[in-house]
Design a protein around this motif. Structure first.
Motif, PDB file in Angstrom:
ATOM      1  N   ALA A 121      15.330  -9.891  -6.956  1.00 49.44           N
ATOM      2  CA  ALA A 121      14.166  -9.149  -6.454  1.00 49.44           C
ATOM      3  C   ALA A 121      12.912 -10.014  -6.540  1.00 49.44           C
ATOM      4  CB  ALA A 121      13.978  -7.875  -7.258  1.00 49.44           C
ATOM      5  N   TYR A 122      12.813 -10.804  -7.625  1.00 48.17           N
ATOM      6  CA  TYR A 122      11.677 -11.725  -7.754  1.00 48.17           C
ATOM      7  C   TYR A 122      11.727 -12.760  -6.623  1.00 48.17           C
ATOM      8  CZ  TYR A 122       9.304 -15.977  -9.313  1.00 48.17           C
ATOM      9  OH  TYR A 122       8.538 -17.103  -9.351  1.00 48.17           O
ATOM     10  N   LEU A 123      12.931 -13.335  -6.419  1.00 47.58           N
ATOM     11  CA  LEU A 123      13.064 -14.382  -5.385  1.00 47.58           C
ATOM     12  C   LEU A 123      12.760 -13.813  -3.997  1.00 47.58           C
ATOM     13  CD1 LEU A 123      16.380 -15.978  -6.712  1.00 47.58           C
ATOM     14  CD2 LEU A 123      14.091 -16.986  -6.857  1.00 47.58           C
ATOM     15  N   ALA A 124      13.235 -12.581  -3.761  1.00 46.37           N
ATOM     16  CA  ALA A 124      12.982 -11.949  -2.450  1.00 46.37           C
ATOM     17  C   ALA A 124      11.498 -11.657  -2.278  1.00 46.37           C
ATOM     18  CB  ALA A 124      13.801 -10.668  -2.325  1.00 46.37           C
ATOM     19  N   LEU A 125      10.830 -11.250  -3.350  1.00 39.25           N
ATOM     20  CA  LEU A 125       9.392 -10.966  -3.259  1.00 39.25           C
ATOM     21  C   LEU A 125       8.602 -12.247  -2.987  1.00 39.25           C
ATOM     22  CD1 LEU A 125       7.551  -8.490  -3.493  1.00 39.25           C
ATOM     23  CD2 LEU A 125       7.146  -9.064  -5.871  1.00 39.25           C
ATOM     24  N   ARG A 126       9.053 -13.345  -3.583  1.00 40.81           N
ATOM     25  CA  ARG A 126       8.385 -14.639  -3.350  1.00 40.81           C
ATOM     26  C   ARG A 126       8.500 -15.048  -1.881  1.00 40.81           C
ATOM     27  NH1 ARG A 126       5.443 -17.670  -4.770  1.00 40.81           N
ATOM     28  NH2 ARG A 126       6.456 -19.606  -5.348  1.00 40.81           N
ATOM     29  N   LYS A 127       9.634 -14.680  -1.254  1.00 38.63           N
ATOM     30  CA  LYS A 127       9.836 -15.073   0.152  1.00 38.63           C
ATOM     31  C   LYS A 127       9.493 -13.940   1.109  1.00 38.63           C
ATOM     32  CE  LYS A 127      12.711 -18.930  -0.573  1.00 38.63           C
ATOM     33  NZ  LYS A 127      13.330 -20.016   0.142  1.00 38.63           N
ATOM     34  N   GLY A 128       8.939 -12.851   0.598  1.00 35.96           N
ATOM     35  CA  GLY A 128       8.586 -11.715   1.455  1.00 35.96           C
ATOM     36  C   GLY A 128       9.791 -11.050   2.083  1.00 35.96           C
ATOM     37  N   GLY A 129      10.903 -11.005   1.332  1.00 32.54           N
ATOM     38  CA  GLY A 129      12.145 -10.515   1.924  1.00 32.54           C
ATOM     39  C   GLY A 129      12.425  -9.036   1.748  1.00 32.54           C
ATOM     40  N   HIS A 130      11.596  -8.312   0.968  1.00 39.44           N
ATOM     41  CA  HIS A 130      11.911  -6.898   0.740  1.00 39.44           C
ATOM     42  C   HIS A 130      11.663  -6.062   1.991  1.00 39.44           C
ATOM     43  CE1 HIS A 130      13.010  -6.894  -3.456  1.00 39.44           C
ATOM     44  NE2 HIS A 130      12.077  -7.795  -3.659  1.00 39.44           N
ATOM     45  N   ILE A 131      12.532  -5.056   2.167  1.00 36.71           N
ATOM     46  CA  ILE A 131      12.465  -4.252   3.385  1.00 36.71           C
ATOM     47  C   ILE A 131      11.267  -3.319   3.330  1.00 36.71           C
ATOM     48  CG2 ILE A 131      13.662  -2.530   4.791  1.00 36.71           C
ATOM     49  CD1 ILE A 131      16.273  -3.593   3.495  1.00 36.71           C
ATOM     50  N   SER A 132      10.435  -3.403   4.343  1.00 35.25           N
ATOM     51  CA  SER A 132       9.299  -2.466   4.431  1.00 35.25           C
ATOM     52  C   SER A 132       9.055  -2.138   5.902  1.00 35.25           C
ATOM     53  CB  SER A 132       8.049  -3.083   3.798  1.00 35.25           C
ATOM     54  OG  SER A 132       7.765  -4.313   4.399  1.00 35.25           O
ATOM     55  N   PHE A 133       8.330  -1.047   6.112  1.00 38.33           N
ATOM     56  CA  PHE A 133       8.037  -0.588   7.470  1.00 38.33           C
ATOM     57  C   PHE A 133       6.571  -0.935   7.761  1.00 38.33           C
ATOM     58  CE2 PHE A 133       6.645   2.905  10.296  1.00 38.33           C
ATOM     59  CZ  PHE A 133       7.484   2.651  11.357  1.00 38.33           C
ATOM     60  N   ASP A 134       6.365  -2.029   8.503  1.00 39.10           N
ATOM     61  CA  ASP A 134       5.011  -2.583   8.630  1.00 39.10           C
ATOM     62  C   ASP A 134       4.282  -2.169   9.908  1.00 39.10           C
ATOM     63  OD1 ASP A 134       5.305  -3.976   6.224  1.00 39.10           O
ATOM     64  OD2 ASP A 134       6.386  -5.584   7.241  1.00 39.10           O
ATOM     65  N   LEU A 135       4.954  -1.403  10.766  1.00 37.36           N
ATOM     66  CA  LEU A 135       4.401  -1.128  12.090  1.00 37.36           C
ATOM     67  C   LEU A 135       3.016  -0.478  12.020  1.00 37.36           C
ATOM     68  CD1 LEU A 135       5.745  -1.451  14.980  1.00 37.36           C
ATOM     69  CD2 LEU A 135       5.802   1.032  14.978  1.00 37.36           C
ATOM     70  N   ILE A 136       2.879   0.543  11.158  1.00 34.42           N
ATOM     71  CA  ILE A 136       1.601   1.265  11.090  1.00 34.42           C
ATOM     72  C   ILE A 136       0.531   0.360  10.492  1.00 34.42           C
ATOM     73  CG2 ILE A 136       0.410   3.266  10.089  1.00 34.42           C
ATOM     74  CD1 ILE A 136       3.133   4.713  10.136  1.00 34.42           C
ATOM     75  N   VAL A 137       0.865  -0.295   9.385  1.00 37.03           N
ATOM     76  CA  VAL A 137      -0.128  -1.149   8.700  1.00 37.03           C
ATOM     77  C   VAL A 137      -0.619  -2.261   9.632  1.00 37.03           C
ATOM     78  CG1 VAL A 137      -0.560  -2.582   6.681  1.00 37.03           C
ATOM     79  CG2 VAL A 137       0.993  -0.673   6.520  1.00 37.03           C
ATOM     80  N   ASP A 138       0.330  -2.863  10.362  1.00 31.91           N
ATOM     81  CA  ASP A 138      -0.052  -3.967  11.244  1.00 31.91           C
ATOM     82  C   ASP A 138      -0.965  -3.514  12.382  1.00 31.91           C
ATOM     83  OD1 ASP A 138       1.342  -5.683   9.708  1.00 31.91           O
ATOM     84  OD2 ASP A 138       3.110  -5.808  10.989  1.00 31.91           O
ATOM     85  N   SER A 139      -0.892  -2.221  12.719  1.00 39.25           N
ATOM     86  CA  SER A 139      -1.732  -1.747  13.822  1.00 39.25           C
ATOM     87  C   SER A 139      -3.136  -1.325  13.350  1.00 39.25           C
ATOM     88  CB  SER A 139      -1.040  -0.578  14.530  1.00 39.25           C
ATOM     89  OG  SER A 139      -0.954   0.505  13.632  1.00 39.25           O
ATOM     90  N   LEU A 140      -3.361  -1.359  12.037  1.00 36.29           N
ATOM     91  CA  LEU A 140      -4.681  -0.952  11.517  1.00 36.29           C
ATOM     92  C   LEU A 140      -5.712  -2.061  11.703  1.00 36.29           C
ATOM     93  CD1 LEU A 140      -3.578   0.657   8.108  1.00 36.29           C
ATOM     94  CD2 LEU A 140      -4.238   1.868  10.191  1.00 36.29           C
ATOM     95  N   ARG A 141      -7.004  -1.652  11.621  1.00 30.02           N
ATOM     96  CA  ARG A 141      -8.066  -2.667  11.673  1.00 30.02           C
ATOM     97  C   ARG A 141      -7.975  -3.529  10.421  1.00 30.02           C
ATOM     98  NH1 ARG A 141     -12.995   1.242  13.137  1.00 30.02           N
ATOM     99  NH2 ARG A 141     -12.400   1.768  15.269  1.00 30.02           N
TER     100      ARG A 141
END
Lengths: 180, 419
Positions: A83-103
């Motif tokens: 989990a540490y290694l995945a966090l370092r590489k940004g590998g954890h599964i998340s739903f970014d669609l809404i956040v990416d569309s924000l200002r």
């Protein structure tokens, strides 16, 4: 530099835990079919094989008993170190669609809230897992004389590692945004 | 309050928090508000991930990684070309059949899509297929990876619902073949309409040579699944045997692997595993709380109250899962949502094994449909195409998947033929 060393250490430990758990599982299969099946039959036919058979059976038998339990405990180490290694590489599964569309400012605020929540949770996890180890860490696992606290130790370690990975990610983001 | 926790969970997921953390945090908040001792958070995290059966997940991932790093893909493609390359739209059929064989080795659609898109899209384009068509075939046929055994989502479903993984693997074979057939029919329709070329003429000699070349790698999954079906090994042991066989094939026989490569592949496996395991850990904490609050029963009752009609209820479950699959990763959907739907499926008399295959098919479609579309996005990123470009063809293959889903949903025998 320090983080790179830490990454390598964590990766090495995770791979080692994964390899150990896989080997234990394989030993279980080998013991069941090759030793208790094939070799036993051979030893019945050829007397000179008996001492070898008994020695191998006893050694693998002891390990095989552990294979019913220890790989599961090692999987906890694999999971949280990974989990540490995945966090370092940004590998954890998340739903970014809404956040990416924000200002940008709102996006930063949402990310800061997420970061604060995760950090607070990791604090709780570190504190409560130390409590857990102090309460029940001395109890030995059923199949070997190993205190389960050794396996539980990964939780406070992971809490610290994950927090460090978050801090590192923040520093990196800050450095990138500060660049002209 | 329990519904407030569910709302908080979905709000955090919607606002981009990693799903594993969102599960853990919402559970911790719920526990704190209920006055429970927070020591249960690490206890649940520890006991939720400490299961030998779950080791099958990294072992199947590792087996796929090892096989992917060898020359196996070339051999499998050779066999697929000899088998179906003679048909109109030959290379598109080869793509589907290769995915079918690869599905036996990796258990992950995303992994299959990543490998296949690099191989097939350029070669299909060279033969005159539209690039977006090649990408659509590659993306959708990769779904076979989670239907044909071994399948990681099926392992997760089995662990989550306490269903026999052996039975789930067996149940995946029929629908997997049906799905492959549906893809090939869709290929054939486009091949006729757009006059796609034949790849190569059928020759029995070439087929037998290709078969000889591919027999050892093809035997590995047969040993794994065969050992499991025969009751000789548990799923975890079967996966470990598969890893040993893959190492023997790649390191000793083919000499494609060395210590450094194996270490790198193991490190990749560890990272991929942890992503799923964090969701499992988080759901172990939250799942207990939701079960205590009887949320799954409430959802089952809510969905059940909409209609008494069996057919409409099955359609409702499928629509719910399809919608969910559009937004949630397959692992997360299985671990978090399936326990909520299980009481309803039991009440309707649906066999849990059959339900497991339905869930995997639904989530397979979800992997192709935006916004999440993990498999489609993998292919788009590998080919440099935009989603809307691939979607022009992809929608017809998704329709083929939907038809297969309906057949499997209303004809349980397609999945439960072995009983």
């Amino acid at each position: 530099m320090l983080f790179r060393l830490l990454d390598r250490l964590v990766e090495g430990a995770a791979v080692l835990a994964f390899a150990a758990s896989s080997v234990l599982i394989c030993i279980n299969v080998v013991n069941r079919y090759a030793v208790l099946g094939g070799l036993r039959k051979l030893a019945q036919s050829f007397e000179w094989l008996q001492p070898y058979y008994i020695s191998i059976r006893n050694t693998l038998g002891d390990i095989s008993v552990m294979a019913d339990e220890v790989p599961g405990y090692l999987l906890v180490w694999v999971s949280f170190l990974g989990a540490y290694l995945a966090l370092r590489k940004g590998g954890h599964i998340s739903f970014d669609l809404i956040v990416d569309s924000l200002r940008p400012r709102l996006r930063s605020a949402v990310k800061a809230i997420n970061l604060a929540l995760i950090s607070a949770f990791l604090g709780v996890m570190a504190f409560q897992s130390v409590r857990m180890i102090r309460t029940s860490g001395r109890t030995e696992i059923e199949t070997a004389e190993i205190a389960q606290g050794w396996f539980m130790l990964i939780l406070p370690i992971a809490a610290v590692l994950l927090f460090l990975a978050l801090v590192r990610a923040q520093i990196k983001t800050h450095d990138t945004s500060a660049e002209p | 309050m329990a519904w407030g926790v569910v709302a908080l969970l979905f709000a955090m997921i919607g606002l981009g928090m990693p799903i594993g953390f969102a599960l853990m945090i919402s559970a911790a908040i719920a526990m704190a508000l209920s006055g429970l001792d927070l020591i249960f958070v690490p206890i649940q995290l520890f006991s939720g991930t400490n299961k030998v059966i779950l080791l099958a997940i990294p072992l199947f991932i590792f087996m796929g990684e090892l096989m992917g790093a060898t020359s196996i893909a070339d051999r499998i493609i050779g066999l697929a070309r000899a088998l179906v390359g003679w048909m109109r739209g030959g290379l598109a059929h080869v793509n589907v059949v290769t995915s079918m064989f690869m599905a036996e080795m990796s258990g992950s659609a995303v992994a299959d899509a990543a490998v296949m898109s690099k191989i097939f899209v350029p070669s299909m384009e060279k033969q005159g297929y539209p690039r977006s068509f090649a990408a659509a075939v590659t993306a959708t046929s990769a779904t076979l990876g989670i239907i044909i055994p071994p399948s990681i989502p099926m392992v997760l479903y089995g662990v989550t619902t306490n269903t026999s993984i052996k039975d789930l693997f067996l149940a995946g074979i029929g629908p997997g073949l049906l799905l492959a057939g549906a893809f090939m029919l869709t290929n054939l329709a486009f091949a006729t309409k757009e006059n796609h070329p034949v790849d190569e003429r059928f020759e029995f000699r070439r087929l037998s040579e290709a078969f000889r070349g591919a027999i050892i790698p093809l035997l590995i999954p047969v040993i794994v699944v065969g050992g499991l079906i025969g009751g000789l090994v548990t799923p975890t042991e079967g996966a470990a045997v598969g890893v040993l066989a893959a190492l023997f094939f790649g390191w000793v026989l083919q000499r494609d692997l060395n210590a450094g490569k194996v270490y790198t592949l193991a490190a990749t496996t560890v990272r991929q595993t942890s992503v799923v395991m964090m969701i499992i850990a988080g759901s172990a904490v939250l799942g207990q709380f939701l079960a205590n609050e009887q949320i799954p029963q409430q959802i089952a009752n809510g969905l059940g109250d909409i209609t008494d009609n069996f057919i409409l209820r099955i359609l409702l479950i499928n629509v719910f899962l399809l919608f969910l699959g559009m937004f949630l990763h397959a692992s997360a959907a299985i671990i978090v949502v399936v326990p909520m739907l299980l009481p309803l499926s039991r009440e309707m008399g649906i066999d849990p094994v059959h339900f497991g295959v339905m869930v995997c098919l639904n989530l397979g479609i979800g992997q192709q449909t935006p916004p999440v579309a993990s498999v489609l996005l993998t292919v788009c990123s590998a080919t440099g195409l935009r989603i809307e470009q691939v979607m022009g063809y992809c929608k017809w293959f998704i329709l083929a998947m939907f038809v297969t889903l309906m057949i499997v949903s209303f004809a349980p025998a397609t999945a439960l033929w072995f009983r």
